[in-house]
Design a protein around this motif. Structure first.
Motif, PDB file in Angstrom:
ATOM      1  N   ALA A  37      21.859  64.779  -5.106  1.00  0.00           N
ATOM      2  CA  ALA A  37      21.992  66.165  -4.653  1.00  0.00           C
ATOM      3  C   ALA A  37      22.163  67.099  -5.845  1.00  0.00           C
ATOM      4  O   ALA A  37      21.601  68.207  -5.870  1.00  0.00           O
ATOM      5  CB  ALA A  37      23.183  66.291  -3.704  1.00  0.00           C
ATOM      6  N   GLY A  38      22.928  66.641  -6.844  1.00  0.00           N
ATOM      7  CA  GLY A  38      23.107  67.439  -8.051  1.00  0.00           C
ATOM      8  C   GLY A  38      21.797  67.699  -8.765  1.00  0.00           C
ATOM      9  O   GLY A  38      21.539  68.811  -9.250  1.00  0.00           O
ATOM     10  N   TYR A  39      20.960  66.672  -8.824  1.00  0.00           N
ATOM     11  CA  TYR A  39      19.624  66.832  -9.405  1.00  0.00           C
ATOM     12  C   TYR A  39      18.844  67.915  -8.667  1.00  0.00           C
ATOM     13  O   TYR A  39      18.240  68.802  -9.279  1.00  0.00           O
ATOM     14  CB  TYR A  39      18.883  65.500  -9.347  1.00  0.00           C
ATOM     15  CG  TYR A  39      17.373  65.601  -9.460  1.00  0.00           C
ATOM     16  CD1 TYR A  39      16.778  66.164 -10.576  1.00  0.00           C
ATOM     17  CD2 TYR A  39      16.551  65.120  -8.432  1.00  0.00           C
ATOM     18  CE1 TYR A  39      15.389  66.258 -10.678  1.00  0.00           C
ATOM     19  CE2 TYR A  39      15.182  65.207  -8.524  1.00  0.00           C
ATOM     20  CZ  TYR A  39      14.601  65.769  -9.651  1.00  0.00           C
ATOM     21  OH  TYR A  39      13.230  65.866  -9.735  1.00  0.00           O
ATOM     22  N   GLY A  40      18.882  67.860  -7.337  1.00  0.00           N
ATOM     23  CA  GLY A  40      18.155  68.845  -6.554  1.00  0.00           C
ATOM     24  C   GLY A  40      18.661  70.253  -6.770  1.00  0.00           C
ATOM     25  O   GLY A  40      17.871  71.201  -6.886  1.00  0.00           O
ATOM     26  N   ALA A 181      15.547  60.344   7.897  1.00  0.00           N
ATOM     27  CA  ALA A 181      15.461  61.806   7.808  1.00  0.00           C
ATOM     28  C   ALA A 181      15.571  62.269   6.363  1.00  0.00           C
ATOM     29  O   ALA A 181      14.809  63.141   5.917  1.00  0.00           O
ATOM     30  CB  ALA A 181      16.568  62.439   8.655  1.00  0.00           C
ATOM     31  N   GLY A 182      16.505  61.684   5.613  1.00  0.00           N
ATOM     32  CA  GLY A 182      16.665  62.050   4.211  1.00  0.00           C
ATOM     33  C   GLY A 182      15.434  61.724   3.396  1.00  0.00           C
ATOM     34  O   GLY A 182      15.001  62.519   2.546  1.00  0.00           O
ATOM     35  N   THR A 183      14.848  60.574   3.656  1.00  0.00           N
ATOM     36  CA  THR A 183      13.640  60.159   2.942  1.00  0.00           C
ATOM     37  C   THR A 183      12.478  61.099   3.232  1.00  0.00           C
ATOM     38  O   THR A 183      11.749  61.511   2.327  1.00  0.00           O
ATOM     39  CB  THR A 183      13.257  58.718   3.340  1.00  0.00           C
ATOM     40  OG1 THR A 183      14.347  57.842   3.045  1.00  0.00           O
ATOM     41  CG2 THR A 183      12.019  58.253   2.586  1.00  0.00           C
ATOM     42  N   VAL A 184      12.317  61.449   4.504  1.00  0.00           N
ATOM     43  CA  VAL A 184      11.237  62.359   4.894  1.00  0.00           C
ATOM     44  C   VAL A 184      11.427  63.734   4.253  1.00  0.00           C
ATOM     45  O   VAL A 184      10.477  64.338   3.743  1.00  0.00           O
ATOM     46  CB  VAL A 184      11.159  62.479   6.428  1.00  0.00           C
ATOM     47  CG1 VAL A 184      10.192  63.587   6.832  1.00  0.00           C
ATOM     48  CG2 VAL A 184      10.718  61.150   7.036  1.00  0.00           C
ATOM     49  N   LEU A 185      12.647  64.245   4.258  1.00  0.00           N
ATOM     50  CA  LEU A 185      12.921  65.549   3.661  1.00  0.00           C
ATOM     51  C   LEU A 185      12.543  65.570   2.181  1.00  0.00           C
ATOM     52  O   LEU A 185      11.904  66.507   1.696  1.00  0.00           O
ATOM     53  CB  LEU A 185      14.404  65.907   3.817  1.00  0.00           C
ATOM     54  CG  LEU A 185      14.866  66.330   5.211  1.00  0.00           C
ATOM     55  CD1 LEU A 185      16.389  66.449   5.256  1.00  0.00           C
ATOM     56  CD2 LEU A 185      14.222  67.645   5.610  1.00  0.00           C
ATOM     57  N   MET A 186      12.914  64.517   1.466  1.00  0.00           N
ATOM     58  CA  MET A 186      12.600  64.460   0.032  1.00  0.00           C
ATOM     59  C   MET A 186      11.110  64.311  -0.204  1.00  0.00           C
ATOM     60  O   MET A 186      10.569  64.823  -1.185  1.00  0.00           O
ATOM     61  CB  MET A 186      13.356  63.301  -0.620  1.00  0.00           C
ATOM     62  CG  MET A 186      14.864  63.452  -0.600  1.00  0.00           C
ATOM     63  SD  MET A 186      15.683  62.049  -1.400  1.00  0.00           S
ATOM     64  CE  MET A 186      17.361  62.246  -0.801  1.00  0.00           C
ATOM     65  N   ALA A 187      10.433  63.590   0.691  1.00  0.00           N
ATOM     66  CA  ALA A 187       8.986  63.401   0.549  1.00  0.00           C
ATOM     67  C   ALA A 187       8.227  64.690   0.832  1.00  0.00           C
ATOM     68  O   ALA A 187       7.208  64.975   0.209  1.00  0.00           O
ATOM     69  CB  ALA A 187       8.506  62.292   1.484  1.00  0.00           C
ATOM     70  N   LEU A 192      13.919  70.201  -0.931  1.00  0.00           N
ATOM     71  CA  LEU A 192      14.794  69.744   0.147  1.00  0.00           C
ATOM     72  C   LEU A 192      15.642  68.549  -0.276  1.00  0.00           C
ATOM     73  O   LEU A 192      16.319  67.935   0.553  1.00  0.00           O
ATOM     74  CB  LEU A 192      13.961  69.367   1.378  1.00  0.00           C
ATOM     75  CG  LEU A 192      13.140  70.500   1.999  1.00  0.00           C
ATOM     76  CD1 LEU A 192      12.263  69.957   3.129  1.00  0.00           C
ATOM     77  CD2 LEU A 192      14.053  71.601   2.520  1.00  0.00           C
ATOM     78  N   LEU A 193      15.600  68.227  -1.566  1.00  0.00           N
ATOM     79  CA  LEU A 193      16.315  67.051  -2.053  1.00  0.00           C
ATOM     80  C   LEU A 193      17.819  67.106  -1.794  1.00  0.00           C
ATOM     81  O   LEU A 193      18.405  66.092  -1.393  1.00  0.00           O
ATOM     82  CB  LEU A 193      16.029  66.856  -3.548  1.00  0.00           C
ATOM     83  CG  LEU A 193      16.150  65.420  -4.068  1.00  0.00           C
ATOM     84  CD1 LEU A 193      15.188  65.188  -5.210  1.00  0.00           C
ATOM     85  CD2 LEU A 193      17.565  65.118  -4.511  1.00  0.00           C
ATOM     86  N   PRO A 194      18.496  68.259  -1.983  1.00  0.00           N
ATOM     87  CA  PRO A 194      19.929  68.284  -1.661  1.00  0.00           C
ATOM     88  C   PRO A 194      20.207  67.934  -0.205  1.00  0.00           C
ATOM     89  O   PRO A 194      21.154  67.195   0.096  1.00  0.00           O
ATOM     90  CB  PRO A 194      20.333  69.731  -1.982  1.00  0.00           C
ATOM     91  CG  PRO A 194      19.358  70.172  -3.028  1.00  0.00           C
ATOM     92  CD  PRO A 194      18.064  69.516  -2.634  1.00  0.00           C
ATOM     93  N   ALA A 195      19.386  68.449   0.714  1.00  0.00           N
ATOM     94  CA  ALA A 195      19.573  68.135   2.135  1.00  0.00           C
ATOM     95  C   ALA A 195      19.300  66.662   2.406  1.00  0.00           C
ATOM     96  O   ALA A 195      20.014  66.008   3.169  1.00  0.00           O
ATOM     97  CB  ALA A 195      18.660  69.005   2.993  1.00  0.00           C
ATOM     98  N   GLY A 196      18.258  66.117   1.767  1.00  0.00           N
ATOM     99  CA  GLY A 196      17.953  64.701   1.934  1.00  0.00           C
ATOM    100  C   GLY A 196      19.066  63.817   1.411  1.00  0.00           C
ATOM    101  O   GLY A 196      19.449  62.818   2.042  1.00  0.00           O
ATOM    102  N   ALA A 197      19.614  64.179   0.254  1.00  0.00           N
ATOM    103  CA  ALA A 197      20.718  63.405  -0.325  1.00  0.00           C
ATOM    104  C   ALA A 197      21.954  63.474   0.568  1.00  0.00           C
ATOM    105  O   ALA A 197      22.700  62.501   0.691  1.00  0.00           O
ATOM    106  CB  ALA A 197      21.035  63.923  -1.722  1.00  0.00           C
ATOM    107  N   LEU A 198      22.173  64.633   1.200  1.00  0.00           N
ATOM    108  CA  LEU A 198      23.300  64.768   2.126  1.00  0.00           C
ATOM    109  C   LEU A 198      23.147  63.802   3.298  1.00  0.00           C
ATOM    110  O   LEU A 198      24.119  63.173   3.733  1.00  0.00           O
ATOM    111  CB  LEU A 198      23.379  66.207   2.634  1.00  0.00           C
ATOM    112  CG  LEU A 198      24.474  66.492   3.672  1.00  0.00           C
ATOM    113  CD1 LEU A 198      25.859  66.235   3.087  1.00  0.00           C
ATOM    114  CD2 LEU A 198      24.376  67.931   4.176  1.00  0.00           C
ATOM    115  N   CYS A 199      21.924  63.672   3.798  1.00  0.00           N
ATOM    116  CA  CYS A 199      21.663  62.719   4.887  1.00  0.00           C
ATOM    117  C   CYS A 199      22.020  61.301   4.461  1.00  0.00           C
ATOM    118  O   CYS A 199      22.654  60.545   5.216  1.00  0.00           O
ATOM    119  CB  CYS A 199      20.199  62.782   5.310  1.00  0.00           C
ATOM    120  SG  CYS A 199      19.732  64.271   6.208  1.00  0.00           S
ATOM    121  N   LEU A 200      21.629  60.928   3.239  1.00  0.00           N
ATOM    122  CA  LEU A 200      21.954  59.584   2.740  1.00  0.00           C
ATOM    123  C   LEU A 200      23.459  59.398   2.628  1.00  0.00           C
ATOM    124  O   LEU A 200      23.998  58.351   2.995  1.00  0.00           O
ATOM    125  CB  LEU A 200      21.301  59.358   1.370  1.00  0.00           C
ATOM    126  CG  LEU A 200      19.780  59.350   1.291  1.00  0.00           C
ATOM    127  CD1 LEU A 200      19.343  59.015  -0.130  1.00  0.00           C
ATOM    128  CD2 LEU A 200      19.168  58.371   2.274  1.00  0.00           C
TER     129      LEU A 200
END
Length: 213
Positions: A37-40, A181-187, A192-200
């Motif tokens: 998430a920090g990266y995003g 969901a997190g994987t799809v968001l990042m893809a 959307l990487l911060p949101a995807g990381a939050l899902c993980l």
């Protein structure tokens, strides 16, 4: 030393080793998603200020990404140990875990290439040219960028899905849905990487709590 004493000492050592491993995995379960998430976030800030190329923002973002990906090594190994199954179920868990670890290697290589390009390139054009030369090397695209890195996400999804059936006390039934969901968001977009990381992170939180208990 009597046999009973040796057995008790062995159990204490094993319990200590398991406890240390549990703490390491619990820490990694938190650190991995947080660092990603920090990266995003750093990437978004760098792009917002118009300075996301070779330089501080690029380097900081990719160091966070590299650290986040490496944090998933103990996650994969720890989740693999949680299965505690024999036979076909155990084989499935092993395949999922080692698939994820293989993908991890590819993503780490990708992050290292990104960092090297950021250090060596004078500007965005030079960095793009550097990436082009690397990606033109036969086999690099599928092994580092397009095929093998996907195994990281497939392995994680498969492992969490299996554990949702095998270890319902630690992995919730909805965890695979959040990982997907997190994987799809990042893809869909790195924005959307911060949101995807939050899902993980939310998907893996009950596991962390269970290990810390």
């Amino acid at each position: 030393m009597t046999t009973m004493t040796r057995m008790a000492t062995g159990r204490q050592r094993q319990d200590g080793a398991d406890g240390t491993a549990g703490v390491t995995v619990a820490t990694a379960l938190l650190a991995g998603p947080v660092l990603m998430a920090g990266y995003g976030v750093v990437r978004l800030v760098g792009r917002a200020v118009g300075d996301y190329g070779p330089g501080v923002w690029w380097t900081a973002a990719h160091l966070l990404f590299l650290a986040g990906v490496l944090a998933f090594v103990p996650v994969f190994l720890g989740l693999r140990r949680l299965a505690g199954e024999r036979g076909g179920k155990r084989v499935a868990v092993e395949v999922a875990a080692w698939t994820g670890l293989l993908g991890t290697v590819a993503v780490v290589v990708q992050a290292v290439i990104d960092l090297a390009a950021g250090f060596l390139a004078a500007d965005k054009q030079a960095m793009s040219e550097m990436f082009r030369r690397v990606q033109d090397v036969p086999g690099v695209m599928p092994s580092v960028y397009t095929v093998v890195p996907v195994l990281f996400w497939l392995g994680l999804l498969a492992l969490v899905t299996l554990l949702a059936f095998l270890r319902r006390d630690l992995v919730r039934a909805w965890a695979p849905v959040l990982v997907l969901a997190g994987t799809v968001l990042m893809a869909v977009s790195l924005d959307l990487l911060p949101a995807g990381a939050l899902c993980l992170g939310v998907a893996l939180l009950p596991v962390r709590r269970g290990l810390s208990a």
